[in-house]
Design a protein around this motif. Structure first.
Motif, PDB file in Angstrom:
ATOM      1  N   GLY A  54     -50.590 -75.070 -16.598  1.00  0.00           N
ATOM      2  CA  GLY A  54     -50.431 -75.595 -15.248  1.00  0.00           C
ATOM      3  C   GLY A  54     -51.417 -76.693 -14.900  1.00  0.00           C
ATOM      4  O   GLY A  54     -51.192 -77.477 -13.976  1.00  0.00           O
ATOM      5  N   LYS A  55     -52.517 -76.765 -15.628  1.00  0.00           N
ATOM      6  CA  LYS A  55     -53.536 -77.796 -15.377  1.00  0.00           C
ATOM      7  C   LYS A  55     -53.293 -79.051 -16.211  1.00  0.00           C
ATOM      8  O   LYS A  55     -54.041 -80.029 -16.084  1.00  0.00           O
ATOM      9  N   CYS A  56     -52.289 -79.023 -17.078  1.00  0.00           N
ATOM     10  CA  CYS A  56     -52.025 -80.153 -17.975  1.00  0.00           C
ATOM     11  C   CYS A  56     -51.014 -81.115 -17.366  1.00  0.00           C
ATOM     12  O   CYS A  56     -50.330 -80.812 -16.397  1.00  0.00           O
ATOM     13  N   ARG A  57     -50.910 -82.277 -17.996  1.00  0.00           N
ATOM     14  CA  ARG A  57     -49.889 -83.262 -17.674  1.00  0.00           C
ATOM     15  C   ARG A  57     -48.921 -83.360 -18.854  1.00  0.00           C
ATOM     16  O   ARG A  57     -49.303 -83.034 -19.977  1.00  0.00           O
ATOM     17  N   PRO A  58     -47.714 -83.817 -18.625  1.00  0.00           N
ATOM     18  CA  PRO A  58     -46.739 -83.865 -19.719  1.00  0.00           C
ATOM     19  C   PRO A  58     -47.207 -84.646 -20.944  1.00  0.00           C
ATOM     20  O   PRO A  58     -46.743 -84.388 -22.050  1.00  0.00           O
ATOM     21  N   ARG A  59     -48.124 -85.588 -20.763  1.00  0.00           N
ATOM     22  CA  ARG A  59     -48.573 -86.370 -21.924  1.00  0.00           C
ATOM     23  C   ARG A  59     -49.624 -85.636 -22.764  1.00  0.00           C
ATOM     24  O   ARG A  59     -50.018 -86.118 -23.825  1.00  0.00           O
ATOM     25  N   ASP A  60     -50.078 -84.469 -22.291  1.00  0.00           N
ATOM     26  CA  ASP A  60     -51.063 -83.685 -23.061  1.00  0.00           C
ATOM     27  C   ASP A  60     -50.339 -82.864 -24.128  1.00  0.00           C
ATOM     28  O   ASP A  60     -50.412 -81.629 -24.159  1.00  0.00           O
ATOM     29  N   GLN A  81     -47.946 -78.331 -26.522  1.00  0.00           N
ATOM     30  CA  GLN A  81     -46.971 -77.897 -27.530  1.00  0.00           C
ATOM     31  C   GLN A  81     -47.214 -76.471 -28.025  1.00  0.00           C
ATOM     32  O   GLN A  81     -46.332 -75.609 -27.923  1.00  0.00           O
ATOM     33  N   PRO A  82     -48.416 -76.156 -28.534  1.00  0.00           N
ATOM     34  CA  PRO A  82     -48.645 -74.768 -28.970  1.00  0.00           C
ATOM     35  C   PRO A  82     -48.659 -73.784 -27.809  1.00  0.00           C
ATOM     36  O   PRO A  82     -48.280 -72.625 -27.975  1.00  0.00           O
ATOM     37  N   SER A  83     -49.082 -74.249 -26.631  1.00  0.00           N
ATOM     38  CA  SER A  83     -49.158 -73.346 -25.481  1.00  0.00           C
ATOM     39  C   SER A  83     -47.766 -72.907 -25.024  1.00  0.00           C
ATOM     40  O   SER A  83     -47.514 -71.720 -24.793  1.00  0.00           O
ATOM     41  N   SER A 129     -37.800 -92.706 -24.777  1.00  0.00           N
ATOM     42  CA  SER A 129     -37.331 -93.876 -25.512  1.00  0.00           C
ATOM     43  C   SER A 129     -36.741 -93.409 -26.835  1.00  0.00           C
ATOM     44  O   SER A 129     -37.348 -92.607 -27.550  1.00  0.00           O
ATOM     45  N   SER A 130     -35.554 -93.879 -27.158  1.00  0.00           N
ATOM     46  CA  SER A 130     -34.874 -93.430 -28.370  1.00  0.00           C
ATOM     47  C   SER A 130     -35.577 -93.968 -29.614  1.00  0.00           C
ATOM     48  O   SER A 130     -35.818 -95.170 -29.719  1.00  0.00           O
ATOM     49  N   PRO A 131     -35.924 -93.103 -30.559  1.00  0.00           N
ATOM     50  CA  PRO A 131     -36.519 -93.574 -31.807  1.00  0.00           C
ATOM     51  C   PRO A 131     -35.474 -94.270 -32.667  1.00  0.00           C
ATOM     52  O   PRO A 131     -34.277 -94.185 -32.407  1.00  0.00           O
ATOM     53  N   SER A 132     -35.931 -94.967 -33.681  1.00  0.00           N
ATOM     54  CA  SER A 132     -35.001 -95.687 -34.543  1.00  0.00           C
ATOM     55  C   SER A 132     -34.121 -94.722 -35.344  1.00  0.00           C
ATOM     56  O   SER A 132     -32.999 -95.033 -35.690  1.00  0.00           O
ATOM     57  N   GLU A 133     -34.661 -93.543 -35.667  1.00  0.00           N
ATOM     58  CA  GLU A 133     -33.902 -92.550 -36.423  1.00  0.00           C
ATOM     59  C   GLU A 133     -33.620 -91.347 -35.533  1.00  0.00           C
ATOM     60  O   GLU A 133     -34.550 -90.739 -34.997  1.00  0.00           O
ATOM     61  N   PRO A 134     -32.352 -90.966 -35.342  1.00  0.00           N
ATOM     62  CA  PRO A 134     -32.034 -89.825 -34.471  1.00  0.00           C
ATOM     63  C   PRO A 134     -32.633 -88.521 -34.943  1.00  0.00           C
ATOM     64  O   PRO A 134     -32.842 -87.614 -34.161  1.00  0.00           O
ATOM     65  N   TYR A 168     -35.562 -88.110 -36.216  1.00  0.00           N
ATOM     66  CA  TYR A 168     -37.014 -88.125 -36.108  1.00  0.00           C
ATOM     67  C   TYR A 168     -37.453 -87.356 -34.863  1.00  0.00           C
ATOM     68  O   TYR A 168     -36.965 -87.606 -33.765  1.00  0.00           O
ATOM     69  N   LEU A 169     -38.376 -86.430 -35.043  1.00  0.00           N
ATOM     70  CA  LEU A 169     -38.857 -85.620 -33.928  1.00  0.00           C
ATOM     71  C   LEU A 169     -40.307 -85.992 -33.644  1.00  0.00           C
ATOM     72  O   LEU A 169     -41.219 -85.588 -34.361  1.00  0.00           O
ATOM     73  N   SER A 170     -40.522 -86.762 -32.592  1.00  0.00           N
ATOM     74  CA  SER A 170     -41.872 -87.154 -32.204  1.00  0.00           C
ATOM     75  C   SER A 170     -42.553 -85.991 -31.492  1.00  0.00           C
ATOM     76  O   SER A 170     -41.923 -84.989 -31.152  1.00  0.00           O
ATOM     77  N   SER A 171     -43.841 -86.133 -31.230  1.00  0.00           N
ATOM     78  CA  SER A 171     -44.568 -85.075 -30.515  1.00  0.00           C
ATOM     79  C   SER A 171     -44.032 -84.924 -29.097  1.00  0.00           C
ATOM     80  O   SER A 171     -43.979 -83.812 -28.558  1.00  0.00           O
ATOM     81  N   GLU A 172     -43.610 -86.035 -28.491  1.00  0.00           N
ATOM     82  CA  GLU A 172     -43.036 -85.969 -27.140  1.00  0.00           C
ATOM     83  C   GLU A 172     -41.700 -85.223 -27.155  1.00  0.00           C
ATOM     84  O   GLU A 172     -41.423 -84.396 -26.274  1.00  0.00           O
ATOM     85  N   ASP A 173     -40.874 -85.510 -28.169  1.00  0.00           N
ATOM     86  CA  ASP A 173     -39.588 -84.814 -28.284  1.00  0.00           C
ATOM     87  C   ASP A 173     -39.785 -83.327 -28.556  1.00  0.00           C
ATOM     88  O   ASP A 173     -39.052 -82.477 -28.045  1.00  0.00           O
ATOM     89  N   ALA A 174     -40.776 -83.005 -29.380  1.00  0.00           N
ATOM     90  CA  ALA A 174     -41.060 -81.599 -29.685  1.00  0.00           C
ATOM     91  C   ALA A 174     -41.454 -80.851 -28.414  1.00  0.00           C
ATOM     92  O   ALA A 174     -41.056 -79.695 -28.206  1.00  0.00           O
TER      93      ALA A 174
END
Length: 302
Positions: free
Chosen positions: A10-16, A21-23, A67-72, A74-80
């Motif tokens: 609850g103290k985090c922001r989406p970019r953290d 992710q593990p939380s 933002s769509s990655p070049s490869e569908p 591909y799982l970025s940290s944001e997508d994860a």
């Protein structure tokens, strides 16, 4: 541990992402792996954390801004992180309904955005698509009536070039529109052709729940969806290639769905006999659990 981890989220922001992710995965895993008596308490802890729910709202909203990655694939940290967010919200919807837990903060989603994420699939990784399908299945199972979720839509803002569905049918299917239902079914059919195991499981489960939802709301629409001739071509496509056996979980579940809604133009006595013959010749002890379960439901439906 659940209490401090949820407070930390609850103290985090989406970019953290490194912390979130593990939380979020821990919160999700805790809900699913704990004992039933502890599960109700875990749901209450998470639903009482307003900051956590506000964070989940922000994470879900980020889905439409990604933002769509070049490869569908591909799982970025944001997508994860988005995957974890959608799966956790789907689980909270399920268990809040099961235990009738008190809700301290609601989530709000535009159902049109959710449907478009499945219908148009703008280079989304498979895991993100599966996570959104899990969420969609959860809200369909609850007839869009969860006290945790506020559904908004844009069904009135339809393209004038598209045929306008009956207002009576739209009212019966609310908050879905008839055209959205047809587009969603076509998209689910197309996703099955990919023959990805994880995606196939999620798609078939979503299709099952969608037809059940439609049957309650408007039987004519449900039977029309279940008897589309394209389904038969889809079955033959799934049976082509390396595995031609009918004893594939997704094939058995589709067959069960067509049997349930009496789609005789999709599944005939010949296919039923073939499945029974394959089952009789198979070593049931060696079949995967998913296949055994699907076969069980198929035989019960027969």
């Amino acid at each position: 541990v659940l209490f401090p981890v949820s407070n930390l989220c609850g103290k985090c922001r989406p970019r953290d992402t490194d912390l979130l992710q593990p939380s979020l995965n821990f919160l999700y895993w805790s809900l699913h792996q704990t004992t039933p008596c502890s599960q109700e308490r875990a749901v209450a802890v998470l639903l009482s954390n307003v900051s956590l729910l506000e964070l989940l709202q922000k994470i879900l909203d980020c889905t439409w801004l990604r933002s769509s990655p070049s490869e569908p694939a591909y799982l970025s940290s944001e997508d994860a992180l988005l995957c974890s967010g959608w799966l956790l919200v789907a689980s909270l919807l399920l268990y809040q309904h099961r235990y009738n837990s008190e809700v301290h903060q609601t989530l709000s989603l535009d159902i049109t955005e959710v449907l478009n994420a499945v219908i148009f699939r703008k280079k989304q990784p498979i895991l993100l698509l599966v996570s959104i399908l899990q969420f969609l299945r959860a809200v369909l199972r609850q007839n869009f009536s969860s006290s945790l979720l506020v559904i908004v839509g844009k069904n009135t803002a339809q393209d004038a070039t598209q045929p306008q569905p009956s207002s009576l049918q739209d009212a019966a299917l609310h908050p879905l529109a008839l055209q959205q239902v047809f587009s969603l079914v076509v998209s689910l059919q197309n996703l099955l052709v990919h023959k990805d195991l994880l995606l196939s499981q999620a798609v078939v489960a979503c299709l099952e729940t969608l037809v059940e939802y439609l049957y309650v709301k408007n039987q004519d629409v449900a039977l029309h969806v279940a008897s589309q001739p394209w389904h038969r071509f889809l079955l033959f496509t799934l049976l082509s290639g390396g595995q031609k056996s009918f004893l594939q979980p997704e094939v058995l579940r589709l067959m069960t769905l067509f049997l349930k809604y009496q789609s005789s133009n999709i599944i005939s006595q010949k296919e039923i006999s073939q499945i029974l013959q394959e089952a009789a010749e198979a070593n049931l002890a060696e079949l995967p659990e998913a296949t055994t379960r699907a076969l069980h439901f198929f035989l019960c439906q027969v």
